[in-house]
Design an enzyme around this catalytic site. Structure first.
Site, PDB file in Angstrom:
ATOM      1  N   GLY A 176       0.818  -1.201   0.000  1.00  0.00           N
ATOM      2  CA  GLY A 176       0.000   0.000   0.000  1.00  0.00           C
ATOM      3  C   GLY A 176       0.848   1.245   0.000  1.00  0.00           C
ATOM      4  O   GLY A 176       2.073   1.196   0.159  1.00  0.00           O
ATOM      5  N   GLN A 177       0.161   2.342  -0.204  1.00  0.00           N
ATOM      6  CA  GLN A 177       0.832   3.629  -0.202  1.00  0.00           C
ATOM      7  C   GLN A 177       0.016   4.556   0.679  1.00  0.00           C
ATOM      8  O   GLN A 177      -1.098   4.912   0.333  1.00  0.00           O
ATOM      9  CB  GLN A 177       0.915   4.158  -1.642  1.00  0.00           C
ATOM     10  CG  GLN A 177       1.504   5.555  -1.777  1.00  0.00           C
ATOM     11  CD  GLN A 177       3.022   5.577  -1.540  1.00  0.00           C
ATOM     12  OE1 GLN A 177       3.736   4.704  -2.025  1.00  0.00           O
ATOM     13  NE2 GLN A 177       3.490   6.566  -0.804  1.00  0.00           N
ATOM     14  N   GLY A 178       0.537   4.873   1.856  1.00  0.00           N
ATOM     15  CA  GLY A 178      -0.203   5.754   2.755  1.00  0.00           C
ATOM     16  C   GLY A 178       0.222   7.193   2.550  1.00  0.00           C
ATOM     17  O   GLY A 178       1.085   7.486   1.709  1.00  0.00           O
ATOM     18  N   PHE A 181       2.041   9.011   4.247  1.00  0.00           N
ATOM     19  CA  PHE A 181       3.393   9.372   4.647  1.00  0.00           C
ATOM     20  C   PHE A 181       4.458   8.430   4.105  1.00  0.00           C
ATOM     21  O   PHE A 181       5.576   8.434   4.570  1.00  0.00           O
ATOM     22  CB  PHE A 181       3.477   9.460   6.164  1.00  0.00           C
ATOM     23  CG  PHE A 181       2.608  10.538   6.712  1.00  0.00           C
ATOM     24  CD1 PHE A 181       3.049  11.845   6.766  1.00  0.00           C
ATOM     25  CD2 PHE A 181       1.327  10.246   7.135  1.00  0.00           C
ATOM     26  CE1 PHE A 181       2.232  12.851   7.246  1.00  0.00           C
ATOM     27  CE2 PHE A 181       0.502  11.251   7.614  1.00  0.00           C
ATOM     28  CZ  PHE A 181       0.958  12.551   7.664  1.00  0.00           C
ATOM     29  N   GLY A 182       4.057   7.607   3.145  1.00  0.00           N
ATOM     30  CA  GLY A 182       5.038   6.700   2.563  1.00  0.00           C
ATOM     31  C   GLY A 182       4.439   5.332   2.291  1.00  0.00           C
ATOM     32  O   GLY A 182       3.314   5.045   2.702  1.00  0.00           O
ATOM     33  N   PRO A 183       5.218   4.472   1.610  1.00  0.00           N
ATOM     34  CA  PRO A 183       4.720   3.156   1.246  1.00  0.00           C
ATOM     35  C   PRO A 183       4.673   2.196   2.436  1.00  0.00           C
ATOM     36  O   PRO A 183       5.352   2.406   3.438  1.00  0.00           O
ATOM     37  CB  PRO A 183       5.742   2.664   0.216  1.00  0.00           C
ATOM     38  CG  PRO A 183       6.985   3.418   0.529  1.00  0.00           C
ATOM     39  CD  PRO A 183       6.574   4.738   1.105  1.00  0.00           C
ATOM     40  N   VAL A 184       3.862   1.142   2.306  1.00  0.00           N
ATOM     41  CA  VAL A 184       3.740   0.123   3.338  1.00  0.00           C
ATOM     42  C   VAL A 184       4.123  -1.227   2.747  1.00  0.00           C
ATOM     43  O   VAL A 184       3.698  -1.567   1.642  1.00  0.00           O
ATOM     44  CB  VAL A 184       2.293   0.049   3.870  1.00  0.00           C
ATOM     45  CG1 VAL A 184       2.206  -0.953   5.016  1.00  0.00           C
ATOM     46  CG2 VAL A 184       1.817   1.410   4.330  1.00  0.00           C
ATOM     47  N   LYS A 213       5.787   0.455   7.734  1.00  0.00           N
ATOM     48  CA  LYS A 213       5.510   1.724   7.102  1.00  0.00           C
ATOM     49  C   LYS A 213       6.841   2.460   6.967  1.00  0.00           C
ATOM     50  O   LYS A 213       7.512   2.719   7.960  1.00  0.00           O
ATOM     51  CB  LYS A 213       4.549   2.504   7.988  1.00  0.00           C
ATOM     52  CG  LYS A 213       4.019   3.723   7.336  1.00  0.00           C
ATOM     53  CD  LYS A 213       2.871   4.279   8.141  1.00  0.00           C
ATOM     54  CE  LYS A 213       2.069   5.186   7.256  1.00  0.00           C
ATOM     55  NZ  LYS A 213       0.770   4.813   6.967  1.00  0.00           N
ATOM     56  N   ASP A 223      -7.517  11.415   8.688  1.00  0.00           N
ATOM     57  CA  ASP A 223      -7.552  10.728   7.402  1.00  0.00           C
ATOM     58  C   ASP A 223      -8.295   9.398   7.537  1.00  0.00           C
ATOM     59  O   ASP A 223      -7.831   8.369   7.071  1.00  0.00           O
ATOM     60  CB  ASP A 223      -6.123  10.508   6.888  1.00  0.00           C
ATOM     61  CG  ASP A 223      -6.105  10.226   5.380  1.00  0.00           C
ATOM     62  OD1 ASP A 223      -7.149  10.410   4.732  1.00  0.00           O
ATOM     63  OD2 ASP A 223      -5.050   9.820   4.874  1.00  0.00           O
TER      64      ASP A 223
END
Ligand SMILES: *[C@@H]1O[C@H](CO)[C@@H](O)[C@H](O)[C@H]1NC(C)=O
Ligand SMILES: *[C@@H]1O[C@H](CO)[C@@H](O)[C@H](O)[C@H]1NC(C)=O
Ligand SMILES: *[C@@H]1O[C@H](CO)[C@@H](O)[C@H](O)[C@H]1NC(C)=O
Ligand SMILES: *[C@@H]1O[C@H](CO)[C@@H](O)[C@H](O)[C@H]1NC(C)=O
Ligand SMILES: *[C@@H]1O[C@H](CO)[C@@H](O)[C@H](O)[C@H]1NC(C)=O
Ligand SMILES: *[C@@H]1O[C@H](CO)[C@@H](O)[C@H](O)[C@H]1NC(C)=O
Length: 811
Positions: free
Chosen positions: A501-503, A505-508, A522, A619
């Site tokens: 995933g991509q949150g 504040f950065g990718p997961v 994360k 969010d």
């Protein structure tokens, strides 16, 4: 009743078997296996049951029309019956006797002999024995409410009948399928200031606190003016008890002690399942004596245990290594002999200390209470015994003060006046004065100064943070630190194949540790301007947030420019992959969705109100709600906005954190966020879960194209049923779904002040209380909301809303 007596006369048998549905038995009747008594309105049923094991048969009472977890009472759980020949009868002395193979297994013991005893199961779930000829309706010779099992029903008294020297308390079952008594119990202890304790065996485990006229001091959820529950506490010469009842007839609710989780749980029946409405204890501070003597426990700062004002750690070394059991002692001894030199400092927002050494005088006021306390050298604190209205009565504490909790929201607690020597009072007065100056300046000014205040506050906060950081180093963090190499190995060097995933504040990345534990990593973008110290402070705080509906932070890693947060991995991924998918959507039927909705609401409430930090998520959306293997929802990504500051820079441009389509108008347009903007996002999410449609942000400004606009139109046309996702059409309970849609529209109202808090959202979802009609909804339309309206919004926010200004020029 008459029919039963009549037939009894005609039949030649002495013990008659029951036929047809009846709620009572008389002297000439018996109840055998397979036969039951049913309360007059058919709510409760009494009979023999087993919990899966046919060799363990019990006599008990259950909800007749609820198929699961319906037991409310067991006669004597320590002696199960092995086969199906038990007989319950009412003997000539007016006692119920349970026999098996001609031996008595259990019997009631009413001292009085009456001519015409009747045992009847009432609609309250109470099995009573009364004299049919007796004058008073409620003068029972015996009642099952006096001998409860693990369940407290509305109307049941927990406490003491002093005339009979009889204590009534709840005792947990050993497990869900074993009603034998567990270790956990709940009852009132008769201190001068009586108090409700939850005990683990003979040890105090949790205090609900003494009754302070409004609620139990440790139960902030007990709001006297709530629309659902009515609470009553009585303490006099004859009895001391508390009980609760439902204000609305027809709703079904119960309190259960659960041994497995060591919790007191309040459930509401939704029509299809039991909804967990609240649990106690809620956090570590609710565990008895978590901090030692003369401390208070708090969830809003670290460390959680703090010495009371004027006290210092008894053994500083242990205290600093987070062993708080020794507690605190006075910095300077009380003078005592010279009465004038001691004084008291009031502390607000507390759960009052353990009442084991107390003295109560209800006839004197607070001023006399002070004098009385000052005159007794061992009196350490005092306050009103009744805080209802202006407050009255006096309660004093002697010796060390135990188990004080400081609530993050002061109005949840009460004031306590703590004794201190003059020297300490002087230094406290000094500190207080400087605080008052700041506060009055804020109160006396307008929006402009408000903004300045927030800027100042942030500066102050930053300063104190820096100071903290000098004292705290990474290596004494209580969050486990992971080695970078471990994480690189676990994630295949952050391989694209592992990216899940991509949150914001950065990718997961998904990873697997050597012990096969699965983790989610994360990887925070390195451009964050925040220093490592500020960052670790925040992560430490976030790691303390623990709730069944929040994803658990397992640890972190900062090495070589990397900032990594390591979370538990959620097998079922995020909610959006279910609700927006025709096929997977079917896996989440309505009862499961309703469960998910409640879980999200509870998690959010915890962030807003119960956690030490009062976090605004900012969010909340379907892809930020993860599902564990049992499809329990867990909110993820909470606190990241806080850890990175609201105006997180990415490419160094100010931007609003959040996702368009979920954002409250005042946040999207002006960067104003509050707990009410989270409530707005929750409203969108709720609607999406019911409808199975994603709410899209509007670019063309055409309201009817958005889910919210569509829902609003159908609602006004009274066609809301058309909104229901086709995947749940078969499983849904229409009143529940309509209620959810109604609540979601209330959350989506344009003005933050109109939107409910998460507390009321949960109350509204879990009850049948009447709801107000939603006012105008807040669509996301940047052009229609002008600044005039926004400053108007500011006024509407309650002081609880914790307004923060992210970026005034964020437009
Ligand atoms: C239940 O049975 C046990 C064992 O016979 C007995 O000691 C206990 O007093 C009984 N409890 C009640 C409430 O009758
Ligand atoms: C019933 O009791 C008798 C004597 O007390 C005993 O011999 C017999 O085994 C018992 N029957 C059962 C089924 O427990
Ligand atoms: C009440 O009962 C307990 C035992 O259950 C006993 O120890 C106590 O003395 C009794 N108190 C009175 C006032 O009778
Ligand atoms: C409850 O008591 C048991 C034994 O008395 C103990 O082992 C256990 O740790 C206690 N649990 C808690 C949460 O205090
Ligand atoms: C507390 O004070 C209120 C208002 O004075 C009164 O109505 C109430 O009965 C008092 N409660 C108790 C438990 O004394
Ligand atoms: C102070 O209060 C305690 C507890 O009530 C009592 O035992 C003691 O006698 C009192 N001392 C004086 C000097 O009044």
């Amino acid at each position: 009743m008459k029919i039963v007596l009549f037939s009894a006369l005609l039949m030649p048998f002495y013990w008659l078997c029951l036929s047809g549905e009846t709620s009572s038995i008389t002297q000439s009747q018996s109840l055998s296996y397979g036969k039951t008594l049913v309360s007059p309105s058919g709510i409760f049923e009494l009979g023999f049951f087993n919990l899966g094991n046919p060799n363990k048969i019990y006599l008990g009472i259950w909800y007749k029309n609820i198929p699961l977890q319906n037991m409310v009472w067991v006669a004597n759980s320590s002696i199960p019956i092995k086969d199906s020949s038990p007989i319950l009868k009412l003997d000539s002395s007016g006692n119920l006797v349970l026999t098996h193979n001609n031996t008595i297994v259990w019997s009631t013991s009413s001292p009085e002999r009456v001519w015409n005893p009747v045992a009847e199961l009432l609609d309250s779930g109470n099995l009573v024995i009364r004299d049919e000829n007796g004058a008073k309706e409620d003068a029972y010779l015996w009642q099952s409410f006096d001998y409860p099992s693990n369940t407290m029903l509305p109307g049941m008294k927990i406490g003491w009948d002093l005339k009979r020297n009889l204590s009534t308390c709840l005792v947990a079952w050993k497990s869900d399928d074993d009603p034998t008594q567990g270790d956990l119990s709940l009852g009132i202890t008769l201190h001068p200031y009586p108090e409700v304790y939850m005990m683990n065996g003979t040890k105090k485990y949790h205090r609900l606190g003494p009754w302070n006229g409004l609620r139990f001091s440790g139960m902030p959820l007990m709001k006297p003016n709530n629309p659902i529950y009515h609470y009553e506490f009585v303490s006099n010469q004859e009895e001391v008890y508390y009980r609760w009842s439902l204000k609305q007839t027809g709703s079904i609710s119960k309190v259960v002690l659960n041994q497995a989780t060591l919790e007191r749980r309040l459930y509401v029946w939704s029509g299809k399942s039991w909804i967990l409405y609240s649990t106690m204890p809620q956090d570590n501070c609710d565990h008895y004596g978590f901090c030692g003597a003369n401390t208070y426990c708090t969830t809003s700062v670290l460390p959680m245990c703090q010495c009371l004002n004027g006290f210092k750690p008894k053994s500083p070394e242990e205290w600093n290594s987070m062993d708080w059991s020794e507690g605190c002692v006075q910095k300077h001894p009380l003078s005592c002999r010279d009465k004038l030199s001691d004084g008291f400092v009031p502390v607000d927002g507390l759960k009052v200390p353990d009442t084991k050494d107390t003295f109560v005088d209800e006839t004197i006021d607070l001023k006399q209470c002070r004098t009385k306390c000052l005159n007794n050298c061992s009196c350490m604190a005092y306050t009103n015994s009744n805080i209802s209205g202006a407050g009255s009565g006096c309660v004093m504490w002697f010796g060390d003060l135990f188990d004080i909790k400081l609530y993050p929201v002061p109005e949840n607690g009460q004031s306590l006046y703590i004794r201190l020597p003059a020297s300490e009072l002087e230094s406290i007065r000094h500190k207080r004065n400087s605080k008052i100056i700041i506060v009055t300046s804020v109160a006396a000014t307008l929006v402009v100064t408000l903004a300045i205040y927030f800027v100042c506050r942030r500066k102050f906060a930053d300063k104190s943070k820096t100071k903290e950081n000098i004292e705290s180093h990474i290596d004494d963090m209580d969050v486990p630190l992971f080695d970078l190499l471990t994480i690189i190995t676990a994630t295949n060097n952050f391989s694209l194949n592992n990216k899940i995933g991509q949150g914001g504040f950065g990718p997961v990345y998904k990873g697997e540790l050597v012990d096969r534990r699965q983790i989610a990593v994360k990887r925070l973008s390195t451009s964050s301007g925040q220093g490592i110290n500020e960052f670790t402070t925040e992560v430490k705080l976030i790691a303390k947030l623990q709730h069944r509906n929040l994803v658990k932070l397992l640890g972190c890693c900062f090495q070589e420019q990397e900032k990594l947060l390591i979370y538990e991995y959620m097998v079922n991924g995020s909610l959006d992959t279910f609700i927006f998918d025709q096929v997977k959507g079917k896996l989440l039927d309505w009862p499961r969705r309703f469960h998910v909705i409640f879980g999200i609401a509870r998690g959010l409430l915890y962030l807003h109100q119960d956690s030490r930090l009062r976090i605004i998520h900012r969010d909340l959306k379907a892809s930020n709600v993860l599902l564990d293997e049992n499809l329990n929802p867990k909110i993820s990504d909470f606190g990241t906005a806080r850890a990175f500051g609201g105006d997180q820079t990415e490419g160094n441009t100010k931007r609003v954190v959040g996702t368009y389509g979920y954002m409250a108008p005042e946040y999207a347009v002006a960067g104003l966020f509050s707990i009410k903007s989270d409530v707005f996002s929750f409203g969108i999410l709720l609607l999406e879960i019911v409808c199975g449609i994603k709410n899209k942000a509007l670019c063309d400004g055409n309201q009817t194209n958005s889910l919210v606009g569509y829902a609003w139109t159908l609602w006004k046309e009274k066609n809301a049923l058309q909104l229901i996702d086709s995947s749940i059409k078969d499983s849904c309970v229409i009143p529940e779904v309509l209620r959810c849609i109604h609540v979601s529209l209330l959350c989506l109202q344009q003005y933050p002040g109109d939107r409910p808090t998460m507390t009321s959202v949960i109350q509204m979802l879990g009850s049948e209380m009447e709801l107000v009609e939603p006012k105008e909804l807040g669509f996301f339309q940047s052009r229609t909301l002008d600044e005039g309206k926004l400053s108007f919004n500011l006024d509407l926010m309650t002081s609880n809303d914790e307004l923060t200004i992210t970026s005034l020029n964020g437009r």
